[in-house]
Design a protein around this motif. Sequence first.
Motif, PDB file in Angstrom:
ATOM      1  N   MET A 175      -2.136  16.000  13.151  1.00 48.47           N
ATOM      2  CA  MET A 175      -2.762  14.682  13.303  1.00 48.47           C
ATOM      3  C   MET A 175      -3.834  14.707  14.395  1.00 48.47           C
ATOM      4  SD  MET A 175       0.835  12.608  13.260  1.00 48.47           S
ATOM      5  CE  MET A 175       0.269  10.954  13.013  1.00 48.47           C
ATOM      6  N   GLY A 176      -4.002  15.910  15.005  1.00 49.17           N
ATOM      7  CA  GLY A 176      -5.033  16.026  16.039  1.00 49.17           C
ATOM      8  C   GLY A 176      -4.557  15.674  17.442  1.00 49.17           C
ATOM      9  N   TRP A 177      -3.236  15.584  17.627  1.00 49.64           N
ATOM     10  CA  TRP A 177      -2.693  15.221  18.943  1.00 49.64           C
ATOM     11  C   TRP A 177      -1.723  16.289  19.451  1.00 49.64           C
ATOM     12  CZ3 TRP A 177      -4.960  11.272  21.305  1.00 49.64           C
ATOM     13  CH2 TRP A 177      -5.537  10.250  20.532  1.00 49.64           C
ATOM     14  N   LYS A 180      -6.519  20.715  20.636  1.00 50.61           N
ATOM     15  CA  LYS A 180      -7.632  21.607  20.284  1.00 50.61           C
ATOM     16  C   LYS A 180      -7.027  22.825  19.593  1.00 50.61           C
ATOM     17  CE  LYS A 180     -11.048  19.641  22.994  1.00 50.61           C
ATOM     18  NZ  LYS A 180     -11.730  19.883  24.240  1.00 50.61           N
ATOM     19  N   LYS A 181      -7.885  23.575  18.892  1.00 51.64           N
ATOM     20  CA  LYS A 181      -7.358  24.665  18.074  1.00 51.64           C
ATOM     21  C   LYS A 181      -6.874  25.860  18.881  1.00 51.64           C
ATOM     22  CE  LYS A 181     -10.175  23.785  14.006  1.00 51.64           C
ATOM     23  NZ  LYS A 181     -11.512  24.086  13.568  1.00 51.64           N
ATOM     24  N   THR A 221      -9.958  24.730  23.672  1.00 55.32           N
ATOM     25  CA  THR A 221     -11.265  24.772  23.020  1.00 55.32           C
ATOM     26  C   THR A 221     -11.099  24.757  21.500  1.00 55.32           C
ATOM     27  OG1 THR A 221     -13.237  26.120  22.674  1.00 55.32           O
ATOM     28  CG2 THR A 221     -11.254  27.313  23.243  1.00 55.32           C
ATOM     29  N   ASP A 222     -12.140  24.316  20.791  1.00 52.58           N
ATOM     30  CA  ASP A 222     -12.109  24.367  19.326  1.00 52.58           C
ATOM     31  C   ASP A 222     -12.895  25.556  18.795  1.00 52.58           C
ATOM     32  OD1 ASP A 222     -10.420  22.277  18.536  1.00 52.58           O
ATOM     33  OD2 ASP A 222     -11.966  20.796  18.990  1.00 52.58           O
ATOM     34  N   GLU A 223     -13.666  26.188  19.694  1.00 53.49           N
ATOM     35  CA  GLU A 223     -14.499  27.323  19.278  1.00 53.49           C
ATOM     36  C   GLU A 223     -13.837  28.627  19.712  1.00 53.49           C
ATOM     37  OE1 GLU A 223     -17.236  26.520  17.551  1.00 53.49           O
ATOM     38  OE2 GLU A 223     -16.589  24.441  17.873  1.00 53.49           O
ATOM     39  N   ALA A 224     -13.994  29.683  18.929  1.00 50.25           N
ATOM     40  CA  ALA A 224     -13.428  30.972  19.337  1.00 50.25           C
ATOM     41  C   ALA A 224     -14.282  32.112  18.818  1.00 50.25           C
ATOM     42  CB  ALA A 224     -12.006  31.111  18.803  1.00 50.25           C
TER      43      ALA A 224
END
Length: 440
Positions: free
Chosen positions: A73-75, A159-160, A209-212
């Motif tokens: 759910m993004g949390w 975040k991912k 972070t969402d970037e990797a």
Amino acid sequence: QVREWKNEGSKRYMCTGRPGWLTVSLRVGKYKKIHKNIMINLMDVLEVDSERQVVRVEPLVTMGQLTAHLNPMGWTIPVVPELDDLTVGGLIMGTGIESSSHIYGLFQHTCVAYELVLADGSLVRCSPTENSDLFYAVPWSCGTLGFLVAAEIKMIPAKKYVKIHYEPVRGLQKICEKFTEESKKKENSFVEGLVYSLEEAVIMTGVLTDEAEQSKINRIGNYYKPWFFKHVEKYLKADRTGIEYIPSRHYYHRHTRSIFWELQDIIPFGNNPVFRYLFGWMVPPKISLLKLTQGEAIRKLYEQHHVVQDMLVPMKSLEKSIQTFHVDLNVYPLWLCPFILPNNPGMVHPKGDEAELYVDIGAYGEPKTKQFEARASMRQMEKFVRSVHGFQMLYADCYMTREEFWDMFDGSLYHKLREQMNCKDAFPEVYDKICKAARH
């Protein structure tokens, strides 16, 4: 059930009916056999309120269940204590910590309300503004003020990945300086230290972070991967720093598969690549299974030759504390986890009026000191922790006398509420529930 107990004449103390072997603490509570067991089978996530950024859950919701529910759910929650099987109720009534605690405090400090059934059978909600005395007295009370039936916990956007930076540090003074410095930085989402000997450690800092970078992604939670503490040790042995991107759910449960490093004593070949590849999916065995199948003789042996302790000490006493752990226990690795301790009322707060930076030192394993004797050695450790105004986590074996216990913890609010809410006939005092001296 509580009202029924009252109608029957309130003859015995009450406790939750969850069997002792199911808890993640290594202690098996004898009180379950003699107290009135109240069954609380509440294990659901009740509501996710995105506007208030709060999740309302029942006490038997586990960390594994909660992150699995919230992440899609993004949390997530600000402090996700390590092992999947830890329950919300246990983390509130006991305590919980994670490498994000230098920002958010202990697990209890991320909770905004509790709902309890009291000794008179009434249901009460408490928060910092409503029944606030009870709200601040509940953490660390180990179920001796009432039965927790729901809690509201803050949520933060998930975040991912966690971008993690490994840094080997040598020399005790340098280790303590570096660790303190990183713990003060709010831009670090996570700070953790693994101390492999008196002079060697790896300090890890992480950022959500969402970037990797694809080439640096490490899915450490996969069953065939090396145990995390062994993976970290490679950076120390190679004497190099490193950066990796770990999927956040894998990061939150990074020590789960090896139960920190406890599993190496239970399955010595567990980190062997062949074993991991073929049978890695079978571990870790649930702590509850280990407790259920452990005979009394093995339990006593374990108690005498094995230590599982978390001591919470002010950051300024870190160097002295590690030296004391080295002399009294000599157990490595040591786990270091920083946390901010706000000056709230209740059993645990800093000495002064300001919030203070503390550190949890976790010692899990077989003491290598020649003179280790469980009771004497632990009493010495407890004495040291009291002298620096620290606290012992209550899931572990505790050897203090009643006077020493209330010297370590602030019982003023707790005792006042036990008096006010007629808990004295309903629940044992927290000391009698957890300390060895009270149970023998």
